[in-house]
Design an enzyme around this catalytic site. Structure first.
Site, short mmCIF file in Angstrom:
data_model
loop_
_atom_site.label_atom_id
_atom_site.label_comp_id
_atom_site.label_asym_id
_atom_site.label_seq_id
_atom_site.Cartn_x
_atom_site.Cartn_y
_atom_site.Cartn_z
N CYS A 159 1.67 0.54 -12.03
CA CYS A 159 0.33 0.07 -11.60
C CYS A 159 0.08 -1.31 -12.18
O CYS A 159 0.56 -1.62 -13.27
CB CYS A 159 -0.77 1.00 -12.12
SG CYS A 159 -0.71 2.68 -11.49
N CYS A 165 3.37 -3.45 6.00
CA CYS A 165 3.26 -3.20 4.56
C CYS A 165 3.45 -4.52 3.79
O CYS A 165 3.50 -4.52 2.57
CB CYS A 165 4.29 -2.16 4.10
SG CYS A 165 5.99 -2.64 4.47
N GLN A 196 4.89 8.28 5.09
CA GLN A 196 3.93 7.52 4.27
C GLN A 196 3.58 8.29 3.00
O GLN A 196 3.37 9.50 3.02
CB GLN A 196 2.66 7.22 5.08
CG GLN A 196 2.88 6.26 6.23
CD GLN A 196 2.89 4.79 5.81
OE1 GLN A 196 2.94 4.46 4.64
NE2 GLN A 196 2.87 3.89 6.78
N CYS A 233 1.30 10.82 -15.04
CA CYS A 233 1.06 9.56 -14.32
C CYS A 233 -0.13 9.80 -13.41
O CYS A 233 -0.13 10.75 -12.62
CB CYS A 233 2.30 9.17 -13.52
SG CYS A 233 1.97 7.87 -12.33
#
Length: 453
Positions: free
Chosen positions: A83, A411, A286, A162
């Site tokens: 992240c 994307c 996805q 996570c």
């Protein structure tokens, strides 16, 4: 301009954010990129790298804090590269992602008349990943470690949770870590190219709760396989499939081409709206099911289907978008270069009793010319390419085909903008909707509507 030196400590105001979410400070127009800094903050930072056109800084202290700053909830956030935006409120993340799209299409491109909508976000932007790919290594005590890589490295940050992965995946990861020690299973070493277990991959059907566990191994021989499977089935009764994927290529590619089913079924099932999909270990599907429905519904709205249209689904994968549209179309033609994906697409059409579909394996630009020669003229073309965008030959073929509308899912808005320049010879780019498929990260997905001039 003053000459900057490495290790110098400076103070400045953050004026902008890069597409990676780094704060931008300027000294006489010369930019310094500082990770974890936010717009309008006054910061103290240390110069850690000086290049000809930019420098990199390390944030030391926030003197004046932005209203958008929050305490990252993840204990591994400062080490892990998974992240990049947890230090920012979710609303600020959505705004930043819209700004990226505006920057690409309005400022850098020539699409000032294109409407760019607000980013479509999640109500709860955590625990959204239906697929986890977890590298396995050994720590200094030769004990197994599992987690995600430190930013820009292959150093695994050992972790037991996570916040963007499905909680069930974390439980599997912690159990596998324990079982590696108990069953004395060897772990792959990237440097020596020896050892067995390389990655743990876990997939779940978001709406069906079915789970697939994939053990990626360096070679086929796996003497503890039965013991490991037995233990995992005992610990996780909802597991539907356990597979061994053989990857003896010494590269960064996570999975090899060959898989063996060790337990249960070859595939798991999931649903998007009312459409059921069979997903194998190799299927592209996805990552965020909640947001995928929003993305596909937006694509459906842009396609403006009445039930009489011929739809062409290029880069169709396992047929997700095409099958999503089949119920509202006259006929859907899908094309994809991966043979196993076409097999899955045909299977998925059969499961959903959608007989108005045709899926063909091959290069999109070649197959659609063949269809054109057969008199098949699509009204709408769906485009959902990989990150590198569309092949130039494909775009030229698409222009030759000249459908009424093109709905382009991307994307990588940067390659989408490049492709839009070519399409603009014959098409107006009417509007773009960004969809946040990967909260807490810098990734953004967009869906764009092109209409024939």
């Amino acid at each position: 301009m003053e000459t900057l030196k490495k290790n110098e400590i400076k103070t400045g105001q953050v004026l902008d954010l890069t597409h990676e979410g780094h704060g931008v400070v300027k000294i006489d127009r010369y930019p310094i990129f500082v990770p974890n800094a936010l717009i309008n903050e006054t910061i103290e930072y240390k110069i850690i790298k000086v290049k000809k056109n930019f420098a990199i800084g390390k944030l030391l202290n926030v003197i004046v804090e932005s209203d958008s700053r929050v305490e990252p909830p993840c204990v591994y956030y400062d080490k892990c590269g998974g992240c990049q935006l947890q230090h920012m409120t979710y609303q600020a993340q959505l705004t930043m992602k819209k700004e990226q799209v505006i920057n690409l299409f309005h400022r850098k491109g020539s699409f000032n008349d294109t409407v760019i909508h607000d980013t479509v976000g999640m109500e709860d932007p955590w625990r959204y990943r239906n697929k986890s790919q977890i590298p396995i290594g050994l720590n200094n005590d030769k004990k197994p470690k599992m987690g995600f890589y430190r930013q820009r490295s292959h150093d695994i940050i050992d972790m037991d949770s996570c916040l963007i992965q499905d909680e069930k995946h974390q439980q599997v990861m912690n159990d596998v870590k324990q079982l590696i020690s108990e069953l004395n299973i060897s772990v792959y070493n990237e440097k020596t190219k020896k050892g067995l277990l390389r990655h743990l991959v876990v997939r779940t059907g978001h709406y069906t709760n079915q789970m697939m566990i994939i053990l990626v191994t360096n070679g086929k021989a796996f003497k503890q396989a039965n013991q490991l499977v037995e233990a995992l089935v005992k610990l996780h009764p909802n597991v539907t499939s356990i597979k061994q994927n053989i990857n003896d290529a010494h590269s960064n590619v996570i999975m090899g081409r060959k898989s063996i089913t060790l337990y249960g079924t070859d595939e798991i099932e999931d649903k998007l709206s009312e459409i059921t999909f069979n997903i194998s270990d190799q299927s592209f599907y996805q990552i965020n099911s909640h947001q995928t429905e929003k993305l596909y519904n937006q694509a459906l709205e842009y396609a403006q289907l009445t039930g009489n249209e011929i739809v062409l689904d290029t880069y169709c994968g396992i047929g997700t978008i095409g099958l999503y549209m089949a119920g509202k179309s006259k006929h859907v033609y899908g094309v994809e270069v991966v043979p196993s994906a076409i097999k899955d697409a045909e299977e998925n059409a059969t499961i959903n009793q959608l007989e108005n579909t045709t899926f063909v394996c091959g290069k999109a630009e070649e197959v659609i010319l063949k269809w054109k020669a057969e008199g098949i003229r699509p009204d709408v073309v769906m485009v959902d390419p990989p990150r590198k965008g569309c092949d130039e030959t494909f775009i030229k073929t698409l222009l030759e085909l000249n459908p009424k509308r093109i709905v382009y899912i991307s994307c990588n808005p940067s390659t989408q903008q490049r492709d839009a320049q070519l399409l603009s010879q014959q098409y107006d780019l009417k509007e773009i909707t960004p969809v946040d498929m990967f909260p807490q990260t810098t990734h953004i997905e967009t869906v764009a509507l092109f209409e024939r001039k």
